[in-house]
Design a protein around this motif. Structure first.
Motif, PDB file in Angstrom:
ATOM      1  N   TYR A   1     -17.562   0.523 -40.970  1.00  0.00           N
ATOM      2  CA  TYR A   1     -17.360  -0.636 -39.957  1.00  0.00           C
ATOM      3  C   TYR A   1     -17.499   0.090 -38.530  1.00  0.00           C
ATOM      4  CZ  TYR A   1     -15.860  -5.061 -37.972  1.00  0.00           C
ATOM      5  OH  TYR A   1     -15.670  -6.206 -37.196  1.00  0.00           O
ATOM      6  N   ASN A   2     -16.760   1.074 -38.309  1.00  0.00           N
ATOM      7  CA  ASN A   2     -16.876   1.726 -36.785  1.00  0.00           C
ATOM      8  C   ASN A   2     -18.040   2.406 -36.337  1.00  0.00           C
ATOM      9  OD1 ASN A   2     -16.538   3.984 -38.660  1.00  0.00           O
ATOM     10  ND2 ASN A   2     -14.710   4.708 -37.760  1.00  0.00           N
ATOM     11  N   LEU A   3     -18.973   2.214 -37.347  1.00  0.00           N
ATOM     12  CA  LEU A   3     -20.498   2.921 -36.985  1.00  0.00           C
ATOM     13  C   LEU A   3     -21.364   1.645 -36.990  1.00  0.00           C
ATOM     14  CD1 LEU A   3     -20.679   5.825 -39.602  1.00  0.00           C
ATOM     15  CD2 LEU A   3     -20.040   5.821 -37.256  1.00  0.00           C
ATOM     16  N   GLU A   4     -20.853   0.569 -37.627  1.00  0.00           N
ATOM     17  CA  GLU A   4     -21.904  -0.759 -37.319  1.00  0.00           C
ATOM     18  C   GLU A   4     -21.399  -1.731 -36.489  1.00  0.00           C
ATOM     19  OE1 GLU A   4     -24.165  -1.368 -41.423  1.00  0.00           O
ATOM     20  OE2 GLU A   4     -22.245  -0.961 -42.070  1.00  0.00           O
ATOM     21  N   HIS A   5     -20.192  -1.722 -36.447  1.00  0.00           N
ATOM     22  CA  HIS A   5     -19.404  -2.482 -35.200  1.00  0.00           C
ATOM     23  C   HIS A   5     -18.506  -1.918 -34.283  1.00  0.00           C
ATOM     24  CE1 HIS A   5     -20.612  -6.019 -37.868  1.00  0.00           C
ATOM     25  NE2 HIS A   5     -20.531  -5.019 -38.814  1.00  0.00           N
TER      26      HIS A   5
ATOM     27  N   PRO B   1     -23.581 -13.475 -39.614  1.00  0.00           N
ATOM     28  CA  PRO B   1     -23.068 -12.691 -38.850  1.00  0.00           C
ATOM     29  C   PRO B   1     -21.336 -12.584 -38.780  1.00  0.00           C
ATOM     30  CG  PRO B   1     -24.533 -14.161 -37.484  1.00  0.00           C
ATOM     31  CD  PRO B   1     -24.517 -14.481 -39.194  1.00  0.00           C
ATOM     32  N   TYR B   2     -20.846 -13.750 -39.307  1.00  0.00           N
ATOM     33  CA  TYR B   2     -19.500 -13.910 -39.524  1.00  0.00           C
ATOM     34  C   TYR B   2     -18.897 -12.924 -40.736  1.00  0.00           C
ATOM     35  CZ  TYR B   2     -19.822 -17.701 -36.244  1.00  0.00           C
ATOM     36  OH  TYR B   2     -20.400 -18.331 -35.046  1.00  0.00           O
ATOM     37  N   ILE B   3     -19.728 -13.112 -41.661  1.00  0.00           N
ATOM     38  CA  ILE B   3     -19.312 -12.338 -43.110  1.00  0.00           C
ATOM     39  C   ILE B   3     -19.632 -10.641 -42.477  1.00  0.00           C
ATOM     40  CG2 ILE B   3     -20.063 -11.986 -45.317  1.00  0.00           C
ATOM     41  CD1 ILE B   3     -19.103 -14.715 -44.676  1.00  0.00           C
ATOM     42  N   ASP B   4     -20.551 -10.378 -42.030  1.00  0.00           N
ATOM     43  CA  ASP B   4     -20.714  -9.191 -41.458  1.00  0.00           C
ATOM     44  C   ASP B   4     -19.598  -8.370 -40.635  1.00  0.00           C
ATOM     45  OD1 ASP B   4     -23.227  -8.884 -42.745  1.00  0.00           O
ATOM     46  OD2 ASP B   4     -24.518  -8.994 -40.854  1.00  0.00           O
ATOM     47  N   ASN B   5     -18.899  -9.595 -39.870  1.00  0.00           N
ATOM     48  CA  ASN B   5     -17.890  -9.113 -38.964  1.00  0.00           C
ATOM     49  C   ASN B   5     -16.448  -8.553 -39.627  1.00  0.00           C
ATOM     50  OD1 ASN B   5     -19.122  -9.477 -36.430  1.00  0.00           O
ATOM     51  ND2 ASN B   5     -18.400 -11.313 -36.098  1.00  0.00           N
ATOM     52  N   CYS B   6     -16.578  -9.098 -40.886  1.00  0.00           N
ATOM     53  CA  CYS B   6     -15.281  -8.990 -41.756  1.00  0.00           C
ATOM     54  C   CYS B   6     -15.270  -7.505 -42.251  1.00  0.00           C
ATOM     55  CB  CYS B   6     -15.333  -9.562 -42.986  1.00  0.00           C
ATOM     56  SG  CYS B   6     -13.876  -9.194 -44.078  1.00  0.00           S
ATOM     57  N   LEU B   7     -14.086  -6.855 -41.911  1.00  0.00           N
ATOM     58  CA  LEU B   7     -13.784  -5.372 -42.083  1.00  0.00           C
ATOM     59  C   LEU B   7     -13.410  -5.137 -43.614  1.00  0.00           C
ATOM     60  CD1 LEU B   7     -12.165  -5.852 -39.072  1.00  0.00           C
ATOM     61  CD2 LEU B   7     -12.092  -3.376 -39.468  1.00  0.00           C
ATOM     62  N   GLY B   8     -13.190  -6.447 -44.497  1.00  0.00           N
ATOM     63  CA  GLY B   8     -12.768  -6.149 -45.941  1.00  0.00           C
ATOM     64  C   GLY B   8     -11.548  -5.283 -46.105  1.00  0.00           C
TER      65      GLY B   8
END
Length: 423
Positions: free
Chosen positions: A355-359, A69-76
């Motif tokens: 990211y703006n679609l998935e988070h 979950p924390y890795i997924d939160n990263c925008l890169g």
């Protein structure tokens, strides 16, 4: 940070991943530039926190599902790379880690289906256009949809521009100074086709012959940054063939994410037969602002009316490619244009590919914050170098009821040149 990462088990990128972990000294300089740490305030949602988590997963000290979950939160966004005094190449760790984790992780059916839809539509202009038409028809019923789909519909532009035919070649005006290939892009062709048109017109105006090679494909950024490494290599191979089949002085990109991805081709093909040619292509890739600044542009006519412009740094131009001065230098060459700088230039706007679609919630918070800093400049317009940022900023301006126009840097140059041609 010491590690016991099994480099040999991680494939050709293992050494780079271990080096990134080793270089991190947990100093904390990255914290105030990390959009998720700034908004969430959790150590594990910071770059150094994620580096620790990825290290622990790779060493089998913790389960992937605990860290994911924390890795997924990263925008890169790589703002951490810009701010890091130790030179940690965070992207060399994050990108391969996501490729590894995508193969191992357990994914809910809806997430897998949604991501599959994105990978099979956004990189293909005709499919994406069809999806946008469906989205506009379904917008009145958005309240019945899951949050991710509602977020997608919120980002739709008020109208879908007409498709713009791409010429195979645009000759240089006057004496030819250079010959370049242009990456046409994917989503940008659908939502803002005028950016490509402005690009080839400005290049031509400055003595550059522009070729748009047939057979080119999506740069691969969407697949690469969501862990679909093989899909990224598939489209990258098409581009290696298309852009190296002729002799070009440069390969021009006008979307920050695309340029950054193409410069990462050597990383994608590490240990593969194509690595050498991937490095050759990556060495030729230039953002349009970078290239124009390098060759120098002819005098720009004065705009008909004074214009104050706030420049927004796209993360994959400023942080990933290290290109900050060139777009500013170009804009400052336009008489009657005043350039102003917003606060928090280093913070991502929240677009970040998909990211703006998935988070959507985090992306919305970042978008609102970014628009606030831009409006605070009292500028007449905003300029940027990435279609994702442009659409994100436009969407959040619209939510506020603001009519502030948002342009690509090259569009403003095209407007100024056009003012002397009666255009």
């Amino acid at each position: 940070m010491k590690h016991n990462i099994p480099i040999a088990d991680l494939g050709p990128n293992g050494k780079d991943m271990a080096n990134a972990v080793e270089a991190c000294v947990h100093c904390g300089f990255c914290l105030p530039t990390c959009p998720t740490y700034v908004t969430m305030g959790e150590e594990m949602d910071s770059p150094r926190g994620r580096i620790f988590l990825m290290k622990e997963v790779l060493e089998d000290a913790i389960d992937l599902e605990e860290a994911q979950p924390y890795i997924d939160n990263c925008l890169g966004c790589l703002a951490c790379v810009t701010s890091c005094p130790s030179g940690v190449q965070y992207g060399d760790l994050l990108t391969p880690f996501r490729a590894i984790s995508e193969k191992r992780r357990k994914q809910p059916i809806m997430r897998r289906a949604f991501r599959g839809m994105l990978l099979r539509s956004l990189p293909y202009p005709s499919r994406f256009r069809f999806l946008m038409v469906l989205g506009r028809l379904g917008k009145p019923f958005s309240g019945l949809l899951p949050a991710s789909l509602r977020a997608s519909l919120e980002l739709l532009p008020k109208s879908i521009p007409r498709a713009l035919a791409l010429p195979e070649k645009v000759p240089a005006r006057g004496k030819r100074r250079a010959r370049v290939a242009l990456l046409a892009g994917c989503a940008q062709q659908v939502v803002a086709p005028q950016i490509n048109q402005a690009t080839w017109r400005v290049l031509s105006r400055n003595g550059v012959e522009v070729v748009i090679p047939r057979g080119q494909a999506c740069c691969g950024a969407l697949a690469l940054h969501t862990g679909a490494a093989e899909e990224a290599r598939k489209t990258a191979r098409l581009n290696l063939k298309a852009f190296l089949s002729q002799d070009f002085d440069a390969v021009i990109t006008n979307a920050a994410g695309c340029g950054s991805c193409m410069k990462e081709y050597p990383l994608i093909f590490e240990g593969e037969a194509e690595h050498e040619v991937a490095a050759e292509l990556a060495g030729k890739v230039r953002d349009v602002s970078e290239f124009l600044s390098e060759i120098g542009i002819e005098a720009v006519p004065e705009l008909p009316e004074p214009l104050t412009v706030a420049y927004h740094d796209a993360c994959h131009l400023a942080h990933a490619q290290g290109v900050r001065l060139p777009p500013r230098e170009l804009l400052k060459k336009i008489p009657n244009l005043t350039l102003v700088e917003p606060a928090e230039w280093e913070l991502c706007c929240g677009s970040a590919g998909t990211y703006n679609l998935e988070h959507p919630e985090t992306a919305r918070e970042l978008g609102e914050r970014k628009v606030g800093t831009l409006l605070a400049t009292k500028a007449d317009a905003v300029a940027s170098g990435n279609i994702g940022c442009i659409m994100q900023i436009k969407g959040h301006l619209s939510r506020r009821g603001e009519e502030l126009p948002v342009y690509h840097t090259v569009e403003l140059l095209d407007m100024a040149y056009g003012s002397s041609d009666g255009g």
